[in-house]
Design a protein around this motif. Structure first.
Motif, PDB file in Angstrom:
ATOM      1  N   PHE A  34       0.303   2.474   4.063  1.00  0.00           N
ATOM      2  CA  PHE A  34      -0.747   3.335   3.517  1.00  0.00           C
ATOM      3  C   PHE A  34      -0.451   4.819   3.842  1.00  0.00           C
ATOM      4  O   PHE A  34      -0.145   5.159   4.976  1.00  0.00           O
ATOM      5  N   ASN A  63       0.813  -1.234   0.000  1.00  0.00           N
ATOM      6  CA  ASN A  63       0.000   0.000   0.000  1.00  0.00           C
ATOM      7  C   ASN A  63       0.840   1.277   0.000  1.00  0.00           C
ATOM      8  O   ASN A  63       0.379   2.321   0.491  1.00  0.00           O
ATOM      9  N   ASP A 118       2.194  -2.300   6.470  1.00  0.00           N
ATOM     10  CA  ASP A 118       1.193  -1.553   5.715  1.00  0.00           C
ATOM     11  C   ASP A 118       1.646  -0.090   5.653  1.00  0.00           C
ATOM     12  O   ASP A 118       1.678   0.596   6.671  1.00  0.00           O
TER      13      ASP A 118
END
Ligand code: URP
Ligand code: ZN
Ligand code: ZN
Length: 462
Positions: free
Chosen positions: A53, A7, A51
């Motif tokens: 993000f 991500n 992750d």
């Protein structure tokens, strides 16, 4: 260990795209663009997943110019390879190339190489060493060949000022030898004659306070030396030259003229201190001592010209010239005589942050250009392009994750550099290097160093 970073917005020197990166046994094994759920699931099998993000994933930074443990005789740089490499890592740099100090008179480049292999072994990140040439004796020229062929030292530095400066005839010999051996010659460009004259005038008239240091090293001295070294490199059949720490518009103009005339093999570095500081940063004696470096801070118009040089590609790299000395115990030596102050500034920890914040976020320099200047080009120019400076399969799994939403004030208290100040104290920046990965291992998380002494590897360079 398998490590998956998903991500992320991946930034390389050529593009920025959403994706994921898998690394295995220290190398990048897979780069996925816009991956769908099933390819992500497959890649994450047996992997530790991060992750990312909202984060930018950049290649780990490559700093082409540090001076860890530099011994200038009367003072020693306060960061050694251990503390300095931790500071570099915490700032998102995963590779550096250190400039060896001069050795005793008459020694060849091998002498310093042996010493530096010993003192550098505590580094926590991978590194290379630039050779140093302090004369053009047969032994020195021969040590270039041996160090390049056997030890992967593919660049050497010469100085046109300081005690072991090379005169023009000697510099030409070195350039010719470098051309034969395909070696890059890094050059500290200041015209020593002009500096000596400026210094003499200042000292004779009693202008010894630290605020006079900058006047003792005019931009004209840089421009003269650059012009001359470019002429000598041409004479040496366009030997590769790399101008270190470019500070002035006059110097930049000499380089632009040469490029416009079709010259090849000219590479140029500038440093954050010449982009973010200028003569207006020196209002007090304390500031003058803290900012005593060579070349000195220039005028606002020089900073503007350097930013333009970054945009138009005349400047290839950002190095730090990291060379810290404690203000209270070392820089203070120069309080009554600027010539007694050890020269150099800290900066290794903030290079990536400053270029991300002030270059990409505030001045809209493309992020790809920031990666090119701070990662890809230093790696390519100095023979590390097959391992460092990019995100693609087969390269070392070195990364830095930047959080673009972080906003904070720079302060020395939050830095890991072993020194009692930062030239950028109080600067409001945007974006923070929140996680740093070297060889597929997390070595920094939220400004905390998690790596291990001595885990950095010496890099043979081509
Ligand atoms: O003042 C500086 N830059 N000191 C470090 C040595 C050098 O000239 O690069
Ligand atoms: Zn220098
Ligand atoms: Zn330097």
């Amino acid at each position: 260990m398998r490590l998956l970073i998903k991500n992320a917005l991946i930034a390389t020197a050529s593009e920025v795209f959403p994706g994921a990166v898998l690394s295995e046994r220290g190398k990048i094994s897979l780069v996925l663009r816009n991956p769908d759920a099933s390819s992500l699931l497959e890649a994450s099998e047996g992997a530790f997943a991060i992750d990312a993000f909202g984060m930018h994933l950049l290649p780990g930074g490559v700093d082409p110019h540090t001076h860890f443990d530099l011994d200038v005789g009367f003072a020693k740089a306060s960061d050694d390879f251990y503390t300095g490499s931790i500071a570099a890592a915490c700032g998102g740099t995963t590779t550096f190339i250190d400039h060896m100090a001069f050795g005793p008179k008459g020694c060849d480049a091998f002498h310093q190489y042996i010493k530096y292999r010993e003192i550098s072994k505590d580094s926590v990140i991978d590194y290379g060493l630039h050779g140093v040439l302090q004369d053009k004796s047969q032994a020195s020229l021969e040590s270039m060949r041996v160090l390049k062929e056997r030890e992967g030292v593919s660049s050497f530095k010469i100085y046109l000022t300081y005690d072991f400066k090379l005169d023009e005839a000697s510099a030409l010999e070195v350039l010719k030898k470098a051309k034969q051996l395909d070696i890059t010659v890094c050059v500290h460009c200041e015209d020593d004659g002009l500096l000596a004259d400026a210094r003499k005038k200042l000292l004779q008239s009693g202008r010894k306070s630290p605020i006079w240091h900058a006047s003792s090293r005019p931009a004209q001295a840089e421009a003269n030396a650059i012009k001359r070294i470019l002429e000598l490199a041409l004479q040496a059949d366009e030997a590769k030259v790399y101008i270190v720490h470019l500070s002035s518009e006059m110097g930049l103009n000499e380089i632009s003229n040469a490029c416009e005339a079709g010259r090849k093999n000219i590479f140029v570095e500038t440093c954050p201190q010449y982009l973010f500081l200028d003569e207006s940063s020196i209002q007090t004696e304390e500031q003058a001592l803290k900012l005593t470096m060579s070349p000195p801070p220039r005028k606002p118009s020089d900073r503007k010209a350097l930013w333009e040089g970054l945009r138009n590609g005349i400047i290839h790299t950002i190095g730090t010239d990291h060379c810290p000395f404690f203000y209270k115990t070392q820089k203070i030596r120069g309080k009554d005589d600027f010539t007694a102050c050890p020269n150099g500034l800290p900066g290794v920890e903030l290079r990536m942050t400053l270029m991300y914040s002030e270059g990409y976020i505030k001045r809209k320099l493309p992020l790809t250009r920031v990666v090119e200047l701070c990662c890809a080009q230093p790696a390519r120019i100095f023979g590390l392009g097959s391992r460092k400076g990019d995100i693609s399969p087969g390269l070392d799994a070195d990364f830095v994750l930047f959080d673009p939403s972080a906003k904070y004030k720079v302060t020395a208290a939050n830095l890991h550099e072993n020194v009692d100040y930062t030239p950028y104290e109080g600067m409001e920046v945007e974006g923070a290097p929140v996680m740093v990965i070297s060889g597929g291992k997390i070595i920094v998380n939220s400004n905390e160093f998690l790596g291990r002494k001595g885990s950095g590897r010496y890099l043979m360079r081509s």
